[in-house]
Design a protein around this motif. Structure first.
Motif, PDB file in Angstrom:
ATOM      1  N   PRO A 155       4.084  -9.963  11.746  1.00  0.00           N
ATOM      2  CA  PRO A 155       3.403 -10.381  12.986  1.00  0.00           C
ATOM      3  C   PRO A 155       2.254  -9.448  13.343  1.00  0.00           C
ATOM      4  N   GLY A 156       1.202 -10.029  13.910  1.00  0.00           N
ATOM      5  CA  GLY A 156      -0.025  -9.267  14.105  1.00  0.00           C
ATOM      6  C   GLY A 156       0.099  -8.120  15.072  1.00  0.00           C
ATOM      7  N   ASP A 157       1.038  -8.159  16.013  1.00  0.00           N
ATOM      8  CA  ASP A 157       1.142  -7.096  16.998  1.00  0.00           C
ATOM      9  C   ASP A 157       2.095  -5.983  16.577  1.00  0.00           C
ATOM     10  N   ALA A 158       2.650  -6.049  15.400  1.00  0.00           N
ATOM     11  CA  ALA A 158       3.647  -5.050  14.972  1.00  0.00           C
ATOM     12  C   ALA A 158       2.972  -3.987  14.109  1.00  0.00           C
ATOM     13  N   PRO A 159       3.086  -2.703  14.486  1.00  0.00           N
ATOM     14  CA  PRO A 159       2.547  -1.644  13.609  1.00  0.00           C
ATOM     15  C   PRO A 159       3.382  -1.567  12.330  1.00  0.00           C
ATOM     16  N   HIS A 160       2.744  -1.162  11.242  1.00  0.00           N
ATOM     17  CA  HIS A 160       3.466  -1.110   9.975  1.00  0.00           C
ATOM     18  C   HIS A 160       2.777  -0.126   9.038  1.00  0.00           C
ATOM     19  N   GLY A 161       3.473   0.221   7.979  1.00  0.00           N
ATOM     20  CA  GLY A 161       2.952   1.075   6.924  1.00  0.00           C
ATOM     21  C   GLY A 161       3.517   0.633   5.589  1.00  0.00           C
ATOM     22  N   VAL A 162       2.727   0.797   4.520  1.00  0.00           N
ATOM     23  CA  VAL A 162       3.123   0.335   3.185  1.00  0.00           C
ATOM     24  C   VAL A 162       2.911   1.486   2.204  1.00  0.00           C
ATOM     25  N   VAL A 163       3.929   1.754   1.381  1.00  0.00           N
ATOM     26  CA  VAL A 163       3.831   2.757   0.318  1.00  0.00           C
ATOM     27  C   VAL A 163       4.347   2.116  -0.965  1.00  0.00           C
ATOM     28  N   LEU A 164       3.475   2.059  -1.966  1.00  0.00           N
ATOM     29  CA  LEU A 164       3.845   1.509  -3.272  1.00  0.00           C
ATOM     30  C   LEU A 164       4.029   2.686  -4.222  1.00  0.00           C
ATOM     31  N   ALA A 165       5.289   2.975  -4.596  1.00  0.00           N
ATOM     32  CA  ALA A 165       5.610   4.086  -5.502  1.00  0.00           C
ATOM     33  C   ALA A 165       5.819   3.527  -6.895  1.00  0.00           C
ATOM     34  N   VAL A 166       4.916   3.888  -7.816  1.00  0.00           N
ATOM     35  CA  VAL A 166       4.960   3.377  -9.189  1.00  0.00           C
ATOM     36  C   VAL A 166       5.618   4.431 -10.074  1.00  0.00           C
ATOM     37  N   THR A 167       6.526   4.012 -10.949  1.00  0.00           N
ATOM     38  CA  THR A 167       7.228   4.917 -11.855  1.00  0.00           C
ATOM     39  C   THR A 167       6.258   5.513 -12.867  1.00  0.00           C
ATOM     40  N   ILE A 168       6.340   6.829 -13.058  1.00  0.00           N
ATOM     41  CA  ILE A 168       5.499   7.550 -14.019  1.00  0.00           C
ATOM     42  C   ILE A 168       6.416   8.258 -15.007  1.00  0.00           C
TER      43      ILE A 168
END
Length: 1009
Positions: free
Chosen positions: A334-347
């Motif tokens: 939803p547009g009013d919800a703060p959020h954060g995204v972290v994409l952790a790729v295996t190395i």
């Protein structure tokens, strides 16, 4: 008592009360009070035992039960009470209504706590719809026909069912929440329903007691705390059962209308029916609007996932994938919800994972792409830092179970947002994670194909590597050499034979290696070969060879060489440092032990003798303290060279640490040869060692043991250590060979130390006092306190038998503290008994370790204060070796003590390394000449001249001289002639007890007793 037993006993007790209530209606009032009190006690006990997150709804529930019981008892009180207290019955009705209100508030708080993390608007509407339907049925067929508005009783009968309906509505809302309703919720629902039925049927007593029982059971059930915890399951779509329930609720109004019209032919209550019908219709419409809104959100998420899929298909690298993921989550949430995204790729990493990370990865591979709501602090640290503003994180592994090669776990997608938003986003994130996994796999495969198809990539590697890569044909001729060969050999070796670039001494071994490789052998380890470098210097090359003659693109042997000259040199240096002493270059303890074990093994085979010598420098600490550590290091290096020079080529010299050395003697047939080695070491020490300060004569004590005494390395080392200990105790600068009785002596010393420790704790010490006499007048001016140990078996033990052990063990500190305090107490007692001005001063010996103990000055000051002895009546005696120490703290403390009025004396002067020159630099008042010089003074001129010189020089510097060990009148007479003022010894008195001192002072004799 276990919770299930307490709940069972409470249920049985309440059931008994219900049965009695049914059988004896006349006891209704007291039974309701008893049942209510029992239920309130059960609720309070459940709260204390289970400690729910929020106790407010439970306290309100207990208050509602208590008020209901009180109101019910008042409203049904016997006639003899209501006749006298006419207000009692109306008050009871009011209490009942207040109880209903509190119950509704409590249920409302339960609903609020359970819905704290979820926005379930649909469940709220469903609960209102069903409650309205039930209210319509009760109104139409039960309450409505009774209501005519004529009496107060009719209003009370109407209010209670309506209050029951309000509570029932909250319970229906609690039951329609996402997730399973726990057992306490079912109990409360059953109790409220029973109360509603009883109120409608006008038999409220049984229904209310049933509600009390339900409230108590709900509090005693172990899962009662769940009613105040937020539900974390996502809101589900409307099921067929719920839609059927809503349809039935919507049909209540027209059904009632039809029944009223065709059964009763009455339309009196049709206004209320119509109003409620409109309300239900509006509620159903609102529910449908919610369904449409949810459907619109689903469509928007599907559109966002399609756009994300298109962006992921066109992504060319991991950064593009991350951008597509962030864009997709921004569209899904939803547009009013703060959020954060972290994409952790295996190395892929060379070092192994931590056990926690490996376990988590195994769980992710097993569960597949399934999103889980976890606490943010439980995720990886690097991810948690970026999502720290959110309490919860949606964690979704990206797993490809059918991945042809590599780890099926490609990474983990983390989304941080408010909990209610994450619950709605869970399924969409799982779909997105699957698409991201496919995109990452596609990118990895594309990069691998590009890498494998790029000849430029491999050519660049070969041309820029520091390793030399060669292709050798069947005649050992170099067909190809990488450009790095020029830097190693000084030119391009292409066309030359490989043996020609190798050192001539290594060519035969190289030929054997090449033949073995062509024969199919695989080199198990890389080999080192010498070669001529580009500056005609010898280099060391690490060589590896593989047979690739079957490969069409190679068709030869591939030889890889690496210049490891500096690496091998460093390895040799590190190995040498690991097994040799850095200062002296001798073997260290590790190498010495290893060579000893090998020597013992050889000796067991050929019958030869192996000897071990432990060498410890005598008084080395004094050299360090007086001349400095730099001079001490010079002495250690010189001693190490002399020890090594005194040994044969087959022997081993080692430095074990500090000033401790060892020598290993092997391949001898007679133990006497080991003793000869010790004598050669003493001969090597005969010459002085030149240092920056002055020439030093090294002296050492040596402990010897040989294999006839033991055949185990650890036992030999222990025996040599014991022998060294005996050599030091015998006077130093000599050697001793291990003998069996040495072990018994060591055990005896350890027993002495244990007994001394016990004696210090138990106070098994006493003080004797020897007078310090004015030699000219023959009167005592002071007494020296001498400690004695009252041993339970040995009797009185003199200090020379235990002081050294006390110094080593640190017991000298509590012992010295006791001696000082006891001596001052004795001096104080003498001052009270003897006439004023005739009390002698007290002299107390102080160890160096006491000075190094923090707070020694305060300790002396406190002892003087507690005993009342003036400072000028105390003299502290220190050893002569303390004069040459550069410990500024000790001399500062001595200066403070001297400023207080305490006199400082140097004991046994002339036996150490000091001179009278030191006395000018130190806060000293008294010099005590050692007995050794006094004994020889009569028979030898040299000691007499030395004593005379000490007396004259000391007096010239304002110091008082005390001669120790005076045993003959001739000694006293000579000292008087020299001008020595004071003395002590057996000529005057042996050491006396405290009371004997008083008797001695009253006796005018000046001879020994």
């Amino acid at each position: 008592m276990p919770s299930r037993w307490s709940a069972a006993l409470f249920g049985v007790w309440m059931a008994v009360l219900v049965v009695v209530l049914v059988l004896e209606p006349g006891l209704q009032s007291p039974l309701r009070l008893l049942a209510g009190a029992s239920a309130v006690a059960a609720v309070v006990a459940g709260m204390r035992g289970r400690q729910p997150d929020d106790t407010r709804p439970w306290w309100l529930l207990a208050a509602a039960v208590g008020l209901s019981a009180a109101g019910g008892a008042a409203s049904t009180a016997p006639a003899f009470l209501t006749d006298r207290l006419v207000w009692l019955e109306p008050a009871g009705t009011v209490l009942l209504l207040v109880a209903y209100l509190l119950l509704a508030v409590a249920l409302g708080l339960f609903v609020r706590r359970r819905t704290e993390s979820a926005r379930d608007r649909a469940g709220l509407l469903d609960a209102l719809t069903v409650t309205a339907g039930v209210a319509l049925l009760i109104w139409t067929f039960v309450v409505g026909p009774r209501f005519d508005g004529s009496t107060a009783d009719t209003w009370a009968d109407l209010a209670m069912p309506l209050a029951d309906l309000l509570c029932l509505g909250f319970l229906i809302r609690l039951a329609t929440m996402p997730g399973r309703l726990v057992a306490p919720g079912h109990c409360l629902g059953a109790g409220v329903f029973a109360m509603l039925v009883a109120d409608v049927a006008r038999h409220p007593a049984v229904g209310h007691v049933a509600f009390y029982m339900a409230a108590g059971l709900a509090a005693l059930i172990p899962s009662m705390a769940e009613l105040t915890r937020p539900g974390e399951k996502p809101p589900v779509e409307t099921s067929r059962g719920r839609l059927a329930l809503l349809a039935l609720a919507a049909l209540v109004a027209p059904t009632v209308l039809l029944v009223k019209m065709y059964r009763d032919s009455q339309v009196a209550g049709l206004t209320v029916v119509a109003a409620l019908s409109m309300l239900m219709l509006l509620l159903v419409l609102a529910r449908m609007a919610g369904i449409m809104t949810s459907h619109g959100q689903v469509m928007a998420r599907e559109r966002g996932l399609r756009e994300a899929s298109a962006a992921l298909v066109s992504a060319a690298d991991t950064e593009s994938v991350g951008l597509a993921v962030r864009t997709a989550v921004a569209q899904l949430i939803p547009g009013d919800a703060p959020h954060g995204v972290v994409l952790a790729v295996t190395i892929v990493q060379a070092e192994p994972q931590s056990p926690e990370a490996a376990a988590q990865a195994a769980v992710d591979r097993a569960t597949g792409t399934a999103a889980r709501l976890v606490s943010t602090r439980d995720v990886d640290w690097a991810v948690a830092v970026r999502l720290s503003q959110f309490n919860k994180t949606l964690r979704c592994p990206m797993v490809l179970k059918d991945r042809p090669t590599g780890d099926p776990l490609l990474g983990v997608l983390h989304v941080g947002a408010p909990t209610w938003a994450l619950l709605e986003l869970q399924r969409s994130v799982e779909v997105l994670a699957g698409q991201v996994a496919l995109a990452l796999e596609r990118i990895a495969l594309s990069q691998e194909v590009a890498r494998r198809n790029s000849e430029t990539y491999f050519r660049t590697l070969i041309q820029n590597t520091a390793d030399v890569i060669m292709i050798i044909d069947e005649r050992d001729r170099i067909r190809y050499a990488s450009p790095s060969a020029v830097g190693v050999f000084g030119g391009d070796p292409t066309g030359a034979l490989l043996p020609e670039v190798i050192h001539p001494g290594e060519r035969d071994r190289l030929s054997e290696v090449l033949t073995a490789v062509r024969g199919g052998d695989q080199l198990q380890q890389q080999l080192d070969f010498r070669a001529r470098g580009n500056r005609r210097t010898e280099v060391l090359l690490e060589l590896h060879c593989r047979d690739l003659r079957a490969e069409p693109t190679v068709a030869g042997l591939v030889v890889t060489m690496r210049d490891v000259t500096e690496q091998r040199q460093l390895e040799r240096e590190l190995t040498h440092q690991a097994f040799h002493d850095a200062m002296t270059g001798l073997a260290n303890r590790v190498l010495f032990n290893d060579r000893l074990k090998h020597a013992l093994a050889r000796g067991a085979r050929d019958g030869s003798v192996v000897g071990v010598l432990f060498i410890d420098l005598d008084d080395f600490k004094i050299v360090n303290d007086t001349l400095g550590h730099a001079v001490g290091d010079q002495l250690l290096i010189a001693v190490a060279h002399r020890i090594a020079g005194a040994l044969r080529a087959d022997d081993t010299a080692a430095r074990l640490g500090g000033d401790e050395f060892a020598a290993l003697v092997e391949n001898v047939n007679d133990p006497g040869a080991v003793e000869e080695t010790a004598n050669r070491i003493f001969e090597a020490f005969a010459q002085p060692v030149e240092t920056d300060a002055k020439p030093l004569y090294p002296a050492a004590s040596i402990g010897i043991t040989t294999t006839p005494e033991a055949d185990d390395a650890d036992e030999l080392l222990r025996q040599a250590d014991l022998a060294l200990y005996v050599a030091k105790g015998a006077g130093k600068n000599q050697w001793r060979r291990y003998q069996a009785h040495l072990h018994a002596e060591m055990v005896e010393r350890l027993e002495l130390r244990s007994a001394l420790d016990h004696a210090v704790n138990e106070g098994h010490f006493l003080l004797h006092y020897q007078p310090i006499v004015d030699l000219a007048a023959g009167t005592a001016v002071g007494f020296e306190a001498l400690v004695r140990w009252h041993h339970p078996r040995r009797g009185i033990v003199t200090p020379d038998q235990f002081i050294e052990v006390a110094e080593e063990s640190g017991l000298i500190l509590p012992m010295g503290r006791w001696v000082l305090e006891e001596a001052l107490r004795t001096a104080a007692e003498w001052r009270r008994i003897l006439p004023a001005g005739q009390a002698p001063y007290m002299s107390v010996n102080v160890s160096v370790r006491q000075f190094r103990e923090s707070g020694f000055v305060d300790q002396v000051r406190a002892a003087l204060t507690s005993t009342g002895v003036p400072a000028n009546s105390l003299m502290l005696e220190i050893t002569e070796t303390l004069l040459v120490k550069d410990d500024e703290q000790i001399w500062a403390d001595l200066g403070i003590l001297r400023d207080m009025g305490i006199r400082i004396a140097i004991d046994d002067f002339g036996t150490g390394y000091s001179s009278l020159g030191y006395l000018r630099q130190r806060p000293i008042d008294v010099v005590k000449i050692d007995k050794m010089f006094i004994d020889d003074m009569v028979t030898s001129q040299q000691p007499m001249a030395l004593v005379s010189g000490i007396v004259n020089l000391a007096q010239s510097q304002g110091l008082v001289v005390v001669a120790e060990g005076i045993e003959q009148p001739a000694h006293r007479d000579l000292l008087v002639k020299m001008g020595c003022p004071l003395g002590q010894g057996y000529l005057f008195s042996s050491p006396l007890g405290p009371t004997e001192v008083l008797a001695w002072l009253r006796n005018t004799q000046s001879v020994a007793v």
